[in-house]
Every structure is written in C-alpha cells, then in structure tokens.
Design an enzyme around this catalytic site. Structure first.
Site, PDB file in Angstrom:
ATOM      1  N   LYS A 146      27.161  24.869  39.074  1.00 27.42           N
ATOM      2  CA  LYS A 146      26.731  25.488  40.329  1.00 27.42           C
ATOM      3  C   LYS A 146      25.207  25.559  40.335  1.00 27.42           C
ATOM      4  O   LYS A 146      24.599  26.150  39.442  1.00 27.42           O
ATOM      5  CB  LYS A 146      27.301  26.895  40.460  1.00 27.42           C
ATOM      6  N   GLU A 188      27.783  40.227  32.600  1.00 32.07           N
ATOM      7  CA  GLU A 188      28.555  38.989  32.728  1.00 32.07           C
ATOM      8  C   GLU A 188      29.460  38.770  31.510  1.00 32.07           C
ATOM      9  O   GLU A 188      30.525  38.171  31.628  1.00 32.07           O
ATOM     10  CB  GLU A 188      27.622  37.797  32.924  1.00 32.07           C
ATOM     11  N   LYS A 229      34.831  30.062  30.571  1.00 39.03           N
ATOM     12  CA  LYS A 229      34.328  29.467  31.810  1.00 39.03           C
ATOM     13  C   LYS A 229      34.616  27.974  31.858  1.00 39.03           C
ATOM     14  O   LYS A 229      34.990  27.442  32.912  1.00 39.03           O
ATOM     15  CB  LYS A 229      32.831  29.721  31.969  1.00 39.03           C
ATOM     16  N   ARG A 243      38.615  29.349  40.321  1.00 37.40           N
ATOM     17  CA  ARG A 243      37.221  29.598  39.932  1.00 37.40           C
ATOM     18  C   ARG A 243      36.615  30.795  40.654  1.00 37.40           C
ATOM     19  O   ARG A 243      35.678  31.424  40.172  1.00 37.40           O
ATOM     20  CB  ARG A 243      36.364  28.347  40.160  1.00 37.40           C
ATOM     21  N   ASN A 247      33.859  35.323  40.231  1.00 34.40           N
ATOM     22  CA  ASN A 247      33.002  36.149  41.086  1.00 34.40           C
ATOM     23  C   ASN A 247      33.442  37.612  41.114  1.00 34.40           C
ATOM     24  O   ASN A 247      33.020  38.360  42.007  1.00 34.40           O
ATOM     25  CB  ASN A 247      32.979  35.587  42.508  1.00 34.40           C
ATOM     26  N   HIS A 250      31.021  40.246  42.242  1.00 32.75           N
ATOM     27  CA  HIS A 250      29.880  39.601  42.877  1.00 32.75           C
ATOM     28  C   HIS A 250      29.822  39.801  44.391  1.00 32.75           C
ATOM     29  O   HIS A 250      28.744  39.715  44.973  1.00 32.75           O
ATOM     30  CB  HIS A 250      29.865  38.108  42.546  1.00 32.75           C
ATOM     31  N   HIS A 269      20.118  40.624  39.000  1.00 32.22           N
ATOM     32  CA  HIS A 269      21.478  40.147  39.277  1.00 32.22           C
ATOM     33  C   HIS A 269      22.533  40.856  38.437  1.00 32.22           C
ATOM     34  O   HIS A 269      23.553  41.332  38.957  1.00 32.22           O
ATOM     35  CB  HIS A 269      21.545  38.637  39.049  1.00 32.22           C
TER      36      HIS A 269
END
Length: 373
Positions: A146, A188, A229, A243, A247, A250, A269
């Site tokens: 991404k 994360e 991942k 996928r 998120n 998010h 973030h």
C-alpha cells in the site's frame, strides 16, 4: 551479527519478496539491493533519518557498485501531500532513476508510503525497497504494497498498490526512536493480536516491555506481525475482503488525524490507532457483540504502554460527534455512502461490519466525548 529472521511473502507472477528482520541490516543493504539488479538506487528519506542513517546506507549501496543519491523530505505526515509527491518524483528524475533502477525508502510510514507511490508512478513503475526505521513501519506499513498520499479530504485517498522487492527491517534503528514513536508503533503490534490472534495479545501483555527495551522480544514481535500481515496480503492483496481487518481501529483513528490537520505535535498515526482500537472494542461492547471485560482489557493494556485511549486525550480536541462522523465519511471502506467498521466479538475475534447505523455511531461518539462509558 546473527542471521536475520526471514519472512517470505509468496506473491505470484514473480512478485514474491522477503522481509529480513534483525540488527545491523543497513550495513549489509548494498549487497542485498544490488542482487536485485539495476545500476542505480536513489534513497528517499526524511531529514531526521538522513542524519542518522542516510550516509551509511548510501555508502553501502555505492560499495556494492550502485550509483546512489538522496532525495530528502521534511519529517511528518504533512509530506504525504500532492506537493511532497511532486518533489520526490522530480528528485528521483533529477537523480536519473530509470525503469530498471531502484528507489529505496529509508524511514517511517510517511517516507515508505510517499516513496512507494513515487516509485509506482515514476516512468509508469520502477522497483523499490523498503528500509523501515520505525516500529510502526517495520510491523505494518512497509509490508503489503500500500502506497499513497493524503488529501485534504482524508488520509491515504490517493495511491497505488505497488509491492516492494525487498524489506530490510533493521531493528537497531529503533534504538534511536523517541519513546513517543515507540509507543505509537506498539499500537500496531497490539493490533495484530486483537484482530485474530488472542495468544499473541497474551504474549504482548507479558512481553511488551522487552519490545521497548530492545531485547529479543523486539525482533520476535516484528517477525510475528510481518508473518501475520504477509498471510493476509497473499490471500487478499488489493483489500477486496479479509485485508480490511488490518484496519481495526483505523476508521476512528484516520478521522482523528484528519480533524487534527495531520499535525504530529497533536497526534501521530499510532496514537490515533490506539484510540481507535479502544473505541472499536467499546463500540463492539455497546452493541452487545463483545464482552465489556475484553474492551476494558484492551484499553488498560494500551494505557499501560503509554498510549491514549479516549477522545478526550486528543490535544486541542477533535470536534463534535458530527464532525467526527463527517471525517469518517471519507474512509476508504465506505460503500455506497454507508460506514463500514472493523468490530470484534472478543480479543482475537475481529470481523468486517458493513452498513453500521450512523445514528448508533453518533450516539456512541457523543457518550465518549462526554466521558460516559
């Protein structure tokens, strides 16, 4: 130096690549990048990282016979913009990067996303290598292809899927991270346990301090997250289904980043993600999907690691419920104008929840803003 841990990403059509994880990988980067072919490898990095690792990486590349140069950007999310993208593309062209050459992204998630999008666009696509230097980038944004930039209307709304040819996660670079950036990256890490691996979340609760201090737990955590991942990316490369689970947290987090103007002094973030994770679990509990004790456990662990978990923790505020909802309306997961959330039935049991009622979300946000939980 011990051999690095290796996670393989077995994509088809000759696009498979390895993620190498260990201390000291920047010193050996030149030989590994040169093995990919090409005559030149331009480094895209921010000014802070350039001062720490730019020269060492450039010397390693040149010692391996690659012509190299550095394209610098300002640190911070503001560089992920139209202007930042144009500056990087022009910088790479000025360094005479051709289609057979390589772009090397040296830095955190901002640099990786920006350099990757420039590589996807330059001469209609050149190859690139990720050398992530933050915990957040090593466990998440450097893997999976991404790439992109932000719009004033929302985060990561302009970009492309463009897989790297190699990821070199030198975990020694995390020694120079600020405590705040380590905490932000840790959000994360915890996310991967919350999505689909309750055992890993248990492990995080027991070992998070070792990740911060640089013990063997650090490399292990990066490898576990990358392996998780990579599996998702191989099964759903372009986020047509599973996928989207990555998120988790998010939808809330990206809205908060937009409402704070992507000002890192207010919110980075990973802090937005931490608040988003806590909100996703509290919202799930409110809807009767998830035990309240699981929502409490998530918030308590994130807070123990020094992360924010409430809307009140956003410096300078984040607007009212309608402003947050409007910011969410530009989320990439919106379909036909309806909000899609990643919710949970418990720790390690996340799922995609399309078409969530806007009024339910608004009432939840109003209670959160008032501190009634």
């Amino acid at each position: 130096m011990t051999d690095p841990l290796t996670v393989h990403v077995p994509l088809d059509q000759g696009r498979a690549y390895d993620i190498l994880i260990g201390r000291g990988l920047i010193a050996t980067a030149g030989a590994r990048v040169a093995a990919l072919g090409g005559k030149a490898a331009a480094i895209v990095t921010d000014e802070t990282v350039a001062a720490l690792y730019g020269l060492a990486l450039r010397e390693s590349l040149e010692a391996a016979g690659l012509r190299s140069g550095i394209v610098g950007v300002a640190p911070g999310e503001a560089s992920k913009s139209y202007a930042g993208f144009a500056a990087v593309c022009d910088g790479l062209l000025a360094h005479r990067i051709e289609r057979g050459d390589l772009v090397v992204a040296l830095g955190g998630g901002v640099v990786g996303d920006l350099a990757g999008f420039a590589a996807a666009s330059l001469r209609r696509g050149v190859r690139f290598v990720q050398v992530p230097t933050t915990l957040l980038a090593q466990v998440d944004s450097s893997v999976g292809g991404k790439t992109g930039i932000n719009s004033p209307l929302g985060k990561n709304l302009i970009g492309a899927f463009h897989q790297p040819r190699l990821v070199l996660a030198d975990t020694a670079t995390l020694d120079t991270l600020s405590e705040r950036e380590m905490r932000a990256g840790y959000a994360e890490v915890a996310k991967y346990g919350l999505i689909a691996d309750a055992g890993f979340f248990d492990w995080c609760e027991a070992n998070w301090a070792g990740i911060f201090s640089g013990g063997p737990e650090r490399d292990e955590a990066v490898a576990i997250c990358c392996r998780a991942k990579a599996g998702v990316v191989v099964r759903d490369e372009r986020e047509d289904g599973e996928r989207a689970l990555l998120n988790l947290g998010h939808t809330f987090g990206h809205a908060l980043e937009r409402l704070t103007g992507y000002e890192s002094a207010r919110l980075v973030h990973g802090e937005g993600v931490a608040i988003g994770l806590a909100l996703a679990f509290r919202f799930s509990a409110r809807l009767g999907l998830c035990p309240g004790q699981d929502a409490g456990r998530v918030a308590n662990h994130l807070a123990l690691a020094g992360l924010p978990t409430t809307l009140q923790a956003v410096p300078g505020g984040c607007g009212d419920a309608d402003q947050i909802l409007d910011a969410m309306a530009q989320d990439k997961k919106v379909r036909d104008g309806a909000l899609t959330f990643i919710l949970a039935r418990g720790i390690g049991q996340s799922f995609i929840a399309p078409g969530i009622d806007r009024a339910e979300v608004r009432a939840f946000l109003e209670d959160e803003l008032r501190g009634s939980r």
